[in-house]
Each structure stands twice: as C-alpha cells, then as structure tokens.
Design a protein around this motif. Sequence first.
Motif, PDB file in Angstrom:
ATOM      1  N   GLN A 198       3.191   9.777  -0.519  1.00 44.31           N
ATOM      2  CA  GLN A 198       3.775  10.609   0.534  1.00 44.31           C
ATOM      3  C   GLN A 198       4.251   9.659   1.617  1.00 44.31           C
ATOM      4  OE1 GLN A 198       1.426  13.928   1.774  1.00 44.31           O
ATOM      5  NE2 GLN A 198       2.882  14.612   3.322  1.00 44.31           N
ATOM      6  N   ALA A 199       5.477   9.844   2.095  1.00 44.43           N
ATOM      7  CA  ALA A 199       6.064   8.869   3.008  1.00 44.43           C
ATOM      8  C   ALA A 199       6.763   9.560   4.169  1.00 44.43           C
ATOM      9  CB  ALA A 199       7.055   7.970   2.260  1.00 44.43           C
ATOM     10  N   SER A 200       6.938   8.789   5.242  1.00 42.24           N
ATOM     11  CA  SER A 200       7.683   9.224   6.418  1.00 42.24           C
ATOM     12  C   SER A 200       8.350   7.992   7.007  1.00 42.24           C
ATOM     13  CB  SER A 200       6.751   9.884   7.448  1.00 42.24           C
ATOM     14  OG  SER A 200       5.840   8.917   7.958  1.00 42.24           O
ATOM     15  N   ARG A 201       8.995   8.137   8.163  1.00 39.52           N
ATOM     16  CA  ARG A 201       9.607   6.982   8.819  1.00 39.52           C
ATOM     17  C   ARG A 201       8.564   5.946   9.247  1.00 39.52           C
ATOM     18  NH1 ARG A 201      14.915   7.752  10.476  1.00 39.52           N
ATOM     19  NH2 ARG A 201      15.678   9.900  10.353  1.00 39.52           N
ATOM     20  N   GLU A 202       7.344   6.421   9.507  1.00 37.07           N
ATOM     21  CA  GLU A 202       6.325   5.533  10.068  1.00 37.07           C
ATOM     22  C   GLU A 202       5.369   4.936   9.036  1.00 37.07           C
ATOM     23  OE1 GLU A 202       6.852   8.698  11.235  1.00 37.07           O
ATOM     24  OE2 GLU A 202       8.180   8.003  12.852  1.00 37.07           O
ATOM     25  N   ARG A 203       5.138   5.646   7.929  1.00 33.81           N
ATOM     26  CA  ARG A 203       4.109   5.168   7.015  1.00 33.81           C
ATOM     27  C   ARG A 203       4.415   5.581   5.586  1.00 33.81           C
ATOM     28  NH1 ARG A 203       0.435   9.114   5.522  1.00 33.81           N
ATOM     29  NH2 ARG A 203      -1.131   7.532   5.069  1.00 33.81           N
ATOM     30  N   ILE A 204       3.751   4.884   4.666  1.00 35.15           N
ATOM     31  CA  ILE A 204       3.762   5.233   3.241  1.00 35.15           C
ATOM     32  C   ILE A 204       2.307   5.275   2.798  1.00 35.15           C
ATOM     33  CG2 ILE A 204       4.499   4.565   0.927  1.00 35.15           C
ATOM     34  CD1 ILE A 204       6.811   3.055   2.153  1.00 35.15           C
ATOM     35  N   SER A 205       1.895   6.393   2.217  1.00 35.40           N
ATOM     36  CA  SER A 205       0.488   6.556   1.840  1.00 35.40           C
ATOM     37  C   SER A 205       0.124   5.620   0.689  1.00 35.40           C
ATOM     38  CB  SER A 205       0.229   8.010   1.419  1.00 35.40           C
ATOM     39  OG  SER A 205       0.851   8.258   0.154  1.00 35.40           O
ATOM     40  N   THR A 206      -1.163   5.577   0.415  1.00 33.40           N
ATOM     41  CA  THR A 206      -1.607   4.817  -0.754  1.00 33.40           C
ATOM     42  C   THR A 206      -1.140   5.544  -2.020  1.00 33.40           C
ATOM     43  OG1 THR A 206      -3.704   6.014  -0.726  1.00 33.40           O
ATOM     44  CG2 THR A 206      -3.618   3.900   0.435  1.00 33.40           C
ATOM     45  N   THR A 207      -0.960   4.794  -3.072  1.00 36.39           N
ATOM     46  CA  THR A 207      -0.494   5.362  -4.335  1.00 36.39           C
ATOM     47  C   THR A 207      -1.605   6.161  -5.009  1.00 36.39           C
ATOM     48  OG1 THR A 207       0.993   3.491  -4.615  1.00 36.39           O
ATOM     49  CG2 THR A 207       0.518   4.790  -6.568  1.00 36.39           C
ATOM     50  N   ARG A 208      -1.245   7.311  -5.561  1.00 35.01           N
ATOM     51  CA  ARG A 208      -2.249   8.100  -6.288  1.00 35.01           C
ATOM     52  C   ARG A 208      -1.683   8.531  -7.629  1.00 35.01           C
ATOM     53  NH1 ARG A 208      -2.719  13.771  -6.044  1.00 35.01           N
ATOM     54  NH2 ARG A 208      -0.934  14.866  -5.127  1.00 35.01           N
TER      55      ARG A 208
END
Length: 295
Positions: A198-208
């Motif tokens: 899950q991603a946004s302009r500020e961050r990208i989550s850990t891969t699942r």
Amino acid sequence: MSTPDSPQPPTGRHTQHHQQSTPDKDDALAPFAEALRERVPSREALLAEAKAQTARQRRRGKQSAAGGLLMLLLAGGIWILDPAWHTEDIHTAIGQRSTTRLADGSDVILNTGSHLRIESRLRSRRLELVQGEATFTVVHEPKPLIVRSQGVHVRDIGTVFNVRSDSRGVVVSVVEGAVEVSNGQTPARLLEAGQQVQASRERISTTRRIDPDAVTAWQQGKLRFDGTPLREVIADIQRYRQAPIRLDEARLGSLRVSGEYDTNAIESLIDLLPAILPVSLARGSDGTVVVHGVR
C-alpha cells in the motif's frame, strides 16, 4: 595694290565662323555620358553592392544555422521531457466493468466507478488511474509502461498487476511477473508475483503476501474477504453503490469479515452484516446506511 591672282588673307570674321562650326567631340558626348552614369552603376557602387549582398547572405546563413540548432535543441528537449501529445479518458459507472485494449496490445480491465487516463508519449507508455481499480496485462515493448496514481508510480517489468486507488491510498498487487513501485520520497520497491504494497506520496508499506485470485475476484463479479476488517469491507462495498454507507463508531471497524460475496447483490451483503457480526443497520429514505454496534 594687289593683283586679281594674288591670294587674299582670311578675314577675322571668316576665322571666327570656322571655329564655331567644328565643336569638340567630348563636349558633344557629355550629355550622353551623364545619362549613362545615372543608369549604369560605377565600379565603386558595384563593389559596395557586392559586399552588402555577401553580408546579407552570411547573416541569412547564420540565422538558418541558428534556426536549425534551435529546432534540434527543441526536438532533443521534447524527447528528454517526454510530453504527452494525446490523452484519452475512460470511465466506468457504478457497478460497471469494462475491458480496453491499448494501442500496443496491452489490456486494461476497469472495475466499478473507475477513471483511467491514457497518455500517448514519445518515449514511454503512461497511464493514470485517477480513481478506482484496474488490472493491467502488459505487452512487452522497449518503451516502459508506467501507471501512476496519487503520486505513486508503478513501472512494469513484464507482468500482470492490479492497482486500486481510493480514499485509503494506492494498493499495488502483482499477479504475474514483477513491478517497481516508487513515490519519489522513499526507495523504490520491487514486487514479484503474489506480493502487495500500500503506497502514498509519503510512504510505501512493507511487502505482504496475497492470493492473486482473491485480488482479481472482482473480474468475476466477486468480493473475497479473509478476516478483512469491517472498515475495509465497508470501503469496498461503497464502490458499488451511490448512497453512502458508514460506521456509527470507529471501534466497529476492527470487526472481521470472511467469505465470498456477489458484487451484483451488494444490498444483500449489507443486509447480511447483522447475521455475521454484532451490528445493526439503519437505512435512510435516501439509501444511506448506518452500521451501529449491538451492546
């Protein structure tokens, strides 16, 4: 006294008359010479004109060269900047799905309430998922295919992938192959088949890890939940109806839902919630649904 045979000396009158009857040749041509000078340029004038002509040709040559260089620089700049020279927008209505084949042969399946913008560019293939959900099956080409949404860029590396974009952010799931996910703020993330972020302009989550079939179940008109928080279920349901559905209390969002449900029977799924969770429903005349907790 002179004799009749003696020669007579010329008189002054006769001499004067003779001088007037034999004018000078240069004087006679003078008017014509003046006219010729007016019509035929002098050597100096011809040289001056030749020099001016040469200077004009040099200026034109420099201007032409400068224009050619400018055109070359502009062409190079356009190639580097890779602007969009044509765009096309595709929409799906609530409850509608559609398939679009791109000019390169790639396929895009759009889910309910989606908006996709297709951009024609010189060096790349770019798409913008303005909102909604889409699955991309990409044909390999030298030009990379990039899907962007909410400041997130997904670069195809030979794959089938799904992108969902809504108020929760952007979710990228890989069905086959691999993609690169970036946002310009954090290091790019490489995803392979069966992985999701899950991603946004500020961050990208850990891969699942995910089940690709569950991610693309919407293509068969299904919603699959596996211990999914109710807040996520409500967000998915909302995509299939016009009137809002909301939780009365934030704590209800942590309740879990599992099972497979038909997207063509969304109202039935809503009515089923009190049977599988400790909640009750309040329906308004405008179609609004409020989910209340049962105490």
